[in-house]
Design an enzyme around this catalytic site. Structure first.
Site, PDB file in Angstrom:
ATOM      1  N   SER A 103      -1.988   2.098  -2.930  1.00 13.93           N
ATOM      2  CA  SER A 103      -3.003   1.966  -3.975  1.00 13.93           C
ATOM      3  C   SER A 103      -3.503   0.532  -4.029  1.00 13.93           C
ATOM      4  CB  SER A 103      -2.410   2.352  -5.326  1.00 13.93           C
ATOM      5  OG  SER A 103      -3.248   1.934  -6.386  1.00 13.93           O
ATOM      6  N   SER A 104      -4.796   0.377  -4.339  1.00 18.27           N
ATOM      7  CA  SER A 104      -5.366  -0.976  -4.449  1.00 18.27           C
ATOM      8  C   SER A 104      -4.821  -1.729  -5.655  1.00 18.27           C
ATOM      9  CB  SER A 104      -6.890  -0.904  -4.524  1.00 18.27           C
ATOM     10  OG  SER A 104      -7.309  -0.124  -5.628  1.00 18.27           O
ATOM     11  N   CYS A 105      -4.056  -1.043  -6.523  1.00 19.92           N
ATOM     12  CA  CYS A 105      -3.476  -1.753  -7.668  1.00 19.92           C
ATOM     13  C   CYS A 105      -2.358  -2.697  -7.237  1.00 19.92           C
ATOM     14  CB  CYS A 105      -2.952  -0.774  -8.714  1.00 19.92           C
ATOM     15  SG  CYS A 105      -1.434   0.042  -8.238  1.00 19.92           S
ATOM     16  N   TYR A 132       4.083   0.651 -11.212  1.00 23.02           N
ATOM     17  CA  TYR A 132       3.513   1.496 -10.155  1.00 23.02           C
ATOM     18  C   TYR A 132       3.195   0.646  -8.924  1.00 23.02           C
ATOM     19  CZ  TYR A 132       0.185   4.760  -7.959  1.00 23.02           C
ATOM     20  OH  TYR A 132      -0.489   5.591  -7.084  1.00 23.02           O
ATOM     21  N   LYS A 136       4.581   0.772  -4.914  1.00 26.75           N
ATOM     22  CA  LYS A 136       3.675   0.918  -3.773  1.00 26.75           C
ATOM     23  C   LYS A 136       3.835  -0.233  -2.771  1.00 26.75           C
ATOM     24  CE  LYS A 136       1.785   4.808  -4.805  1.00 26.75           C
ATOM     25  NZ  LYS A 136       2.046   5.958  -3.918  1.00 26.75           N
ATOM     26  N   HIS A 176      -7.253   9.413 -15.104  1.00 27.49           N
ATOM     27  CA  HIS A 176      -7.949   8.176 -14.785  1.00 27.49           C
ATOM     28  C   HIS A 176      -9.329   8.170 -15.451  1.00 27.49           C
ATOM     29  CE1 HIS A 176      -4.916   8.133 -11.483  1.00 27.49           C
ATOM     30  NE2 HIS A 176      -4.891   6.864 -11.802  1.00 27.49           N
TER      31      HIS A 176
END
Length: 308
Positions: A103-105, A132, A136, A176
């Site tokens: 994920s880009s988070c 989270y 990742k 989301h």
């Protein structure tokens, strides 16, 4: 190939399965009851029994900003355990290929946009989804470590931008932004509400890709796996403001009220835009425009979600 897909009942998993009949692969898509990724022994036993050629790891505990803030322990522990269990078992059993969905988070909160793949672990994470993101980062790094130890392993990570689409969750507490906004505006229209509130000033920028496009990318990647970089951003390479997302949803839904801004609410990172330089070099581009994607998602919401 015989491909094991984890998270088959999630939005990404269901989009992958919807596209899969167009390709000549055998898909294993166990439910969480059939394969409990939190049980390391059960994961190893499943892989030994079914001997997949490849694993696509799309399972995860996911949710929007409210869910991440409310349950950081669950988001960190369960996502990390699932990633560690499936990756270590795959490596030990001898699965040669592994596509890890990240994920880009996991990019630093203060990183300069667009976010390149080299920025992983180069700064502090965004606090609102740190648990989270840590999970990742761990899976992404473990793929790298496994490849560095064993040249016969091709364990690679894709880093999608935010996603939305068919099979999304429309629960205001767990969804989301785009599905939450679709439901919010649809209900406001039906209730004839004259105004809708937006968290913050609406100027934060986000990149959302239609999930069917990600499924299309995944099958493209399977055909070109040897050439795919170790870590690869997958997105649009362009973003929009929260206000623009609200306006587009309002156009699709046919809502004519006005928007107000609640400046007391958290907004997360001001911008999160992936660098698509490597993606372009890999030869893939998204297909679905924002308006078309929201229209298809709204149609799914009306036909499937509202009739459950």
């Amino acid at each position: 190939m015989k491909i094991l897909l984890t998270g088959a009942n999630g939005m990404v998993g269901r989009n992958i399965l919807a596209v899969a009949p167009n390709y000549d692969h055998e898909m294993l898509a166990p439910t969480s009851r059939e394969l409990n990724l939190l049980d390391a022994g059960a994961v190893r036993q499943y892989l030994e029994q079914h001997q997949p050629d490849m694993i696509i790891h799309a399972a995860g505990i996911v949710g929007g900003i409210q869910a991440n803030i409310a349950q950081p322990v669950k988001f960190l522990v369960e996502n990390m355990q699932m990633g560690l269990n499936i990756l270590t078992a795959a490596n030990e059993v001898g699965v040669a290929k592994f596509l890890n969905l990240s994920s880009s988070c996991m990019y630093p909160r203060d990183a300069i946009n667009p976010l390149s793949e080299e920025l992983i672990l180069k700064g502090e994470l965004e606090p609102t989804n740190e648990g989270y993101a840590l999970a990742k980062v761990t899976s992404t790094r473990l793929c790298e470590y496994i490849c560095s130890e064993n040249p016969d392993r091709f364990y690679k990570t894709i880093i999608p931008c935010n996603l939305y689409g068919r099979f999304d969750k429309f629960d205001p507490n767990h969804s989301h932004m785009i599905p939450a906004v679709i439901r919010k505006i649809d209900e406001a229209k039906k209730a004839q509400k004259q105004e809708i509130d937006i968290w913050g000033d609406g100027e934060a920028r986000r990149e959302f890709m239609y999930a069917e496009d990600l499924a299309d990318f995944i099958f493209y990647a399977l055909d070109n796996f040897a050439e795919m970089p170790q870590n690869l951003n997958v997105g649009l390479g362009t973003d929009y403001t929260i206000n623009e997302y609200y306006q587009t949803v309002a156009e699709v839904v046919g809502y004519a009220g006005k928007f107000t801004h609640d400046l007391s609410k958290p907004v997360g990172m001001k911008q999160k835009l992936i660098d698509d330089t490597k993606l372009k070099s890999f030869g893939w581009r998204y297909k679905t425009s924002l308006h078309d994607g929201i229209k298809k998602t709204y149609e799914f919401y009306l036909s499937e979600y509202c009739n459950e």
